[in-house]
Design an enzyme around this catalytic site. Structure first.
Site, PDB file in Angstrom:
ATOM      1  N   PRO A 100       0.841  -1.198   0.000  1.00 22.18           N
ATOM      2  CA  PRO A 100       0.000   0.000   0.000  1.00 22.18           C
ATOM      3  C   PRO A 100       0.881   1.254   0.000  1.00 22.18           C
ATOM      4  CG  PRO A 100       0.009  -1.019   2.186  1.00 22.18           C
ATOM      5  CD  PRO A 100       0.776  -1.934   1.277  1.00 22.18           C
ATOM      6  N   SER A 107       6.816   1.428   0.278  1.00 19.74           N
ATOM      7  CA  SER A 107       6.445   1.148  -1.116  1.00 19.74           C
ATOM      8  C   SER A 107       7.326   1.906  -2.104  1.00 19.74           C
ATOM      9  CB  SER A 107       4.967   1.440  -1.368  1.00 19.74           C
ATOM     10  OG  SER A 107       4.726   2.820  -1.263  1.00 19.74           O
ATOM     11  N   ALA A 109      10.460   3.052  -1.709  1.00 22.03           N
ATOM     12  CA  ALA A 109      11.829   2.515  -1.746  1.00 22.03           C
ATOM     13  C   ALA A 109      11.859   1.145  -2.419  1.00 22.03           C
ATOM     14  CB  ALA A 109      12.401   2.430  -0.333  1.00 22.03           C
ATOM     15  N   ALA A 110      10.793   0.349  -2.230  1.00 20.09           N
ATOM     16  CA  ALA A 110      10.755  -0.984  -2.857  1.00 20.09           C
ATOM     17  C   ALA A 110      10.709  -0.851  -4.378  1.00 20.09           C
ATOM     18  CB  ALA A 110       9.552  -1.778  -2.344  1.00 20.09           C
ATOM     19  N   ASP A 151      15.084   3.120   5.017  1.00 14.19           N
ATOM     20  CA  ASP A 151      14.184   2.374   4.129  1.00 14.19           C
ATOM     21  C   ASP A 151      14.945   1.747   2.964  1.00 14.19           C
ATOM     22  OD1 ASP A 151      12.199   3.386   5.744  1.00 14.19           O
ATOM     23  OD2 ASP A 151      10.886   3.996   4.107  1.00 14.19           O
TER      24      ASP A 151
END
Ligand code: PMV
Length: 312
Positions: A100, A107, A109-110, A151
């Site tokens: 989310p 989210s 950084a991913a 992060d």
């Protein structure tokens, strides 16, 4: 250049958010259950330019039509510079995520980590986890203004860490697996707004807020040994204490406080907000035999967005 797929996990901060921005240690772990995925395919025929599709954010555009400070454009430029490439070939890039947005699970950084790694792999550019983390950090700066770097680090390395600015990363080593619950408060938050708010408070009342930040730092160091020895009662106490300190920093909300209260009343050893606060997700350490009673109480109170994670 072959078709490439890369995934990067989300993350959750266990201890030390906000204080980490001011040089204190913080602890975070990856959440492999939620992740961002980037797929890259070569454009073989024709002279089509690089195209990016990211349905989660309604993006379906040529890369060249995005502004220079767009996170995806920045990652492409950083990979190109890192590989000393003169130009990037035309590609179709597809980005999706089960994380989310704006909820403290990393989210942004991913996506940056998965995109940087996919581009490096696709283009044959050699890269380390530290290189990928550094690229994602540049994007974090666009999102947050003054990110600590926790992060991008935990997501790029995909391992539990104790992170402190200007210090070598310490890897967590747990004696036993621990189960946590992550609960979405349903409130969206902005990391930048919360980080800026703490900065303002620190400027207005330096002594009071510096003391809270230092208390969070000491608590985090103590909690690292409780976590590694899987001492659930002590770890739970430290989590609750960390939540109270975050409350004093002004980053909790009535909903986050209510979630902590529900968890504690129904058999949690500890509970706290996680990430920037102002909404987003919170973290619960249930006593092992009480995990279902905590889960049921949350569901009953209308908080249905719960993820169970095992940390090891
Ligand atoms: O983006 P979030 O909500 O996971 O929060 C990041 C943690 C902060 O300490 C508040 C900011 C930072 O850069 O470390």
């Amino acid at each position: 250049m072959a078709h490439t797929i890369q995934k990067a996990p989300g993350k959750i901060i266990l201890f030390g958010e906000h204080a980490v921005v001011y040089g204190q240690p913080a602890i975070a772990v990856p959440i492999p259950q939620r992740f961002a995925t980037v797929t890259i395919e070569p454009i073989i025929r024709g002279d089509h330019p690089t195209h990016i599709i990211a349905p989660d954010i309604d993006l379906d555009q040529h890369l060249s039509d995005l502004p220079d400070n767009h996170p995806f454009v920045l990652i492409c430029k950083l990979v190109k510079d890192h590989g000393n490439l003169h130009h990037l070939p035309a590609m179709n890039i597809q980005i999706s995520s089960t994380l989310p947005v704006a909820s403290g699970l990393g989210s942004g950084a991913a996506v940056s980590v998965a995109l940087a790694r996919a581009l490096c792999t696709f283009l044959g550019v050699s890269h380390s986890n530290a290189d990928i983390s550094g690229m994602a950090y540049e994007v974090e700066k666009i999102h947050h203004g003054n990110p600590s770097g926790i992060d991008n680090t935990v997501i790029a390395f995909q391992k539990g860490i104790l992170f402190q600015k200007q210090h070598p990363i310490q890897w967590l080593s747990l004696e036993h697996e621990l189960d946590f619950l992550i609960v979405n408060s349903g409130e969206k938050k902005s990391t930048k707004i919360m980080v800026d708010m703490v900065a303002e408070q620190l400027q207005n009342s330096p002594e009071r807020y510096q003391s809270i930040i230092e208390q969070i730092g000491s608590l985090t160091l103590q909690a690292k040994s409780d976590l590694e020895s899987a001492d659930i009662p002590e770890l739970g106490k430290a989590m609750h204490q960390n939540h109270l300190l975050l409350q004093q920093l002004g980053v909790s909300t009535p909903t986050l406080d209510k979630l902590v209260e529900i968890a504690m009343k129904n058999g949690a050893a500890g509970a706290k907000l996680s990430g920037a606060g102002g909404g987003g997700n919170m973290l619960i350490l249930p006593n092992t035999e009480k995990i279902y009673s905590v889960q049921n109480a949350l569901l009953h109170a209308g908080f249905t967005n719960i993820i169970q994670v095992s940390i090891h």
